[in-house]
Design an enzyme around this catalytic site. Sequence first.
Site, short mmCIF file in Angstrom:
data_model
loop_
_atom_site.label_atom_id
_atom_site.label_comp_id
_atom_site.label_asym_id
_atom_site.label_seq_id
_atom_site.Cartn_x
_atom_site.Cartn_y
_atom_site.Cartn_z
N TYR A 293 0.84 -1.20 0.00
CA TYR A 293 0.00 0.00 0.00
C TYR A 293 0.87 1.24 0.00
O TYR A 293 1.80 1.36 0.80
CB TYR A 293 -0.91 -0.01 1.22
CG TYR A 293 -2.06 0.96 1.12
CD1 TYR A 293 -3.27 0.57 0.55
CD2 TYR A 293 -1.95 2.25 1.61
CE1 TYR A 293 -4.34 1.46 0.47
CE2 TYR A 293 -3.02 3.14 1.53
CZ TYR A 293 -4.21 2.73 0.96
OH TYR A 293 -5.27 3.61 0.89
N TYR A 343 -5.62 6.25 -7.26
CA TYR A 343 -5.97 6.01 -5.87
C TYR A 343 -7.36 5.40 -5.82
O TYR A 343 -8.36 6.10 -5.71
CB TYR A 343 -5.91 7.29 -5.05
CG TYR A 343 -6.14 7.03 -3.58
CD1 TYR A 343 -5.20 6.35 -2.83
CD2 TYR A 343 -7.29 7.45 -2.94
CE1 TYR A 343 -5.39 6.08 -1.48
CE2 TYR A 343 -7.50 7.19 -1.59
CZ TYR A 343 -6.55 6.51 -0.87
OH TYR A 343 -6.75 6.25 0.46
#
Lengths: 389, 326
Positions: A293, A343
């Site tokens: 991440y 994103y």
Amino acid sequence: MPTTLHNEAAIAGIGQTAYSKNSGVSELQLATEAVRAAIDDAGIHPSEVDGLVTYTMDSSDEVEVARTVGIGDMTYWSQVNYGGGAAVGLITHAAMAVATGQAKNVVVYRALNGRSGQRMGQGVSGNIISSDLIHWSWYMPFGLLTPASWIALQANLYMEKYGATSEHLAHVAITQRMHAQNNPNAAMYGKPMTMDDYMNSRMVCEPLRLFDCCQEDDGGVALLITTPERAKDMKQKPAVMRAVTQASFEGQEQMTSFYRDDLAALPEMELAAKIVYEMSGLGPKDIDASCLYDAFTPEILMQLEAFGFCGKGEAKDFVTADSLTIGGALPNNTHGGLLSEAYMHGVNNIAEGVRLIRGESCNQPENVEHVLVTSGVGVPTGAVIFGQA
Amino acid sequence: MSDEKKQALEAEIRSYVGKPIGPEVIGRDPVNEPMIRQWCDAMGESHPAYLDVDGAKGTVHGEIVAPPTMLQAWVMEGWDMHEGYDEPKNEQHRLHKLLADNGYTGVLGTNTEENYTRYLKLGETVKALTVIDEISEEKATGAGIGYFITTKTAFENQDGEELGSMSFRVLRFKPANPQPTASAAGGEEAVAQKPSRIKPPMGHDNGWWWERVADDGVIPIQRCTSCEKLRHPPRPMCDGCGHQGFDSIDASGKATLTTYTVVHYPQFPGYEYPIISIIVDLEEGERMASSLIDCEREDVKIGMALEAVIHEDDDGFKIPLFKPAS
């Protein structure tokens, strides 16, 4: 009845919309387009889907998605909390549902107008009294209003403790930007970045510059989870979950776990690592590629340490050795990640994990047996290891 | 809007870049004393170089000149040039009408920049040519999604001598959330209110803490009345023994800097940037977030000794901040 999720579930379909800065459509349209694409990718009919899982932050309700897509009867649905920390949580919930037989085929999704609508980077405020808002109130009056500001506090201490510098963060950003040059779906496709570009980008929250921060985009991603057995009869090569878990560590807060002894570490990620390695019987040496991440570059450094790819404080040397590139020790975020693809709150990183197992990444390394994917950093999180069927 | 329609619109608006908005505008009156006088009255300007023949003789100009910032005033046209877009009168109108017809109904002047080459003398005629200089990518802004349109104007006199230039930027946008008007929000009072920092919502679990800050001028630390364990931020149960009863002790205010960030962007109304936001270890052992004041950026060091100050904002809100220990 299985007692762990080792090899009990697989991802058999992935779907996504185009990623953009202004979709011009509703979040429900993005969600349903992605869900439908995942179902089509698996080669089944919407009526065969009987479960849906999404983020608490998602605006598209399960039944609205079901009705729009033509999903019929459902026996399982749930929502997972904590922003990007939810990503692996979605497939953990779906895996439990298919492993127990509570549902047969579960689609998980996340769709957001994250640039043209409500932006993460625009900060938090509000007058509603909930435990979550009171939690934010210990930071908001002091100017700590954005994800970048919360992460910067931890990153600054980490960098000071271990001597990591902006050059080390730049390696992460530049490598992922390089990967995005082969990904036409990436926001930063056609926009390569040099060290000078990075260093000249404006300071957001020291030590984070603009290019240490991820994109904000509109779009949607969905994944279809089923048992490895059923996946055999579907269209795609499945990515089998060798291990999957959620992880929240003692003293955990959402983005503001500032009250633990060592702020230069990610204990929730260390917990996730311990669980997925134990459940899978694998170790860091068995991982061929990863999608860690990457809302902010320092998160990559700290996760490399949490998952044992290098020792504490050694990530700065690991990243400067080009380890995260396609030919490196751990090709990471081969699609560009949240920094350079889009994103999508981490779900696009899971989709890339599946492509790496299928051998379909736009930057496919050779001989990928196992891929590690993680969810949000600084929040209650999770990790998954995918393997071949 | 479909992708095709959008592409077509973008192609069409971009065809305007580089075009003059219309023919050169020639000032209706040459630079003259009455207009200068009126302008100076309106602006509160009283310099003799602009207003007084004898006084002007004593200046470097030796005669009356026009205030440089009047430059655009000499070529301003009548109101009829600015009525709606039903019958567009020039290329700029046509561009704005095109965007308005496609839903970009909002318009906001964002910034203007002027350059003055020299002072204007009485009797000169000002001419201006305005070109559509730049149209941005579509941007998502607080007002809504839209395009920034920049025009550039070149000013010269009757002999073609350069007098100055101006760039003017507007945002043409699709209004996102129509804002309530001033009157709907409570009249002039609401408009005049200065923005202030975001306040904590006050609930059962935290309201008492802020009240003690405000009333007693201290930083309270919550304490379990059973096992006496301290905890911050406050929570409704002791994580050590499970007891719900609590009181608080007053922190000494002595602390060390655990970590910090200097916040530059984005900048929210009610805060002064950059902000040095900090985490501190209080002497009593608990940690808290705050911000650092009275300290230069280069003097900030992790581990430095700090002391608390109860700061009062202009609106009366009291908040504990820290400064370097004296």
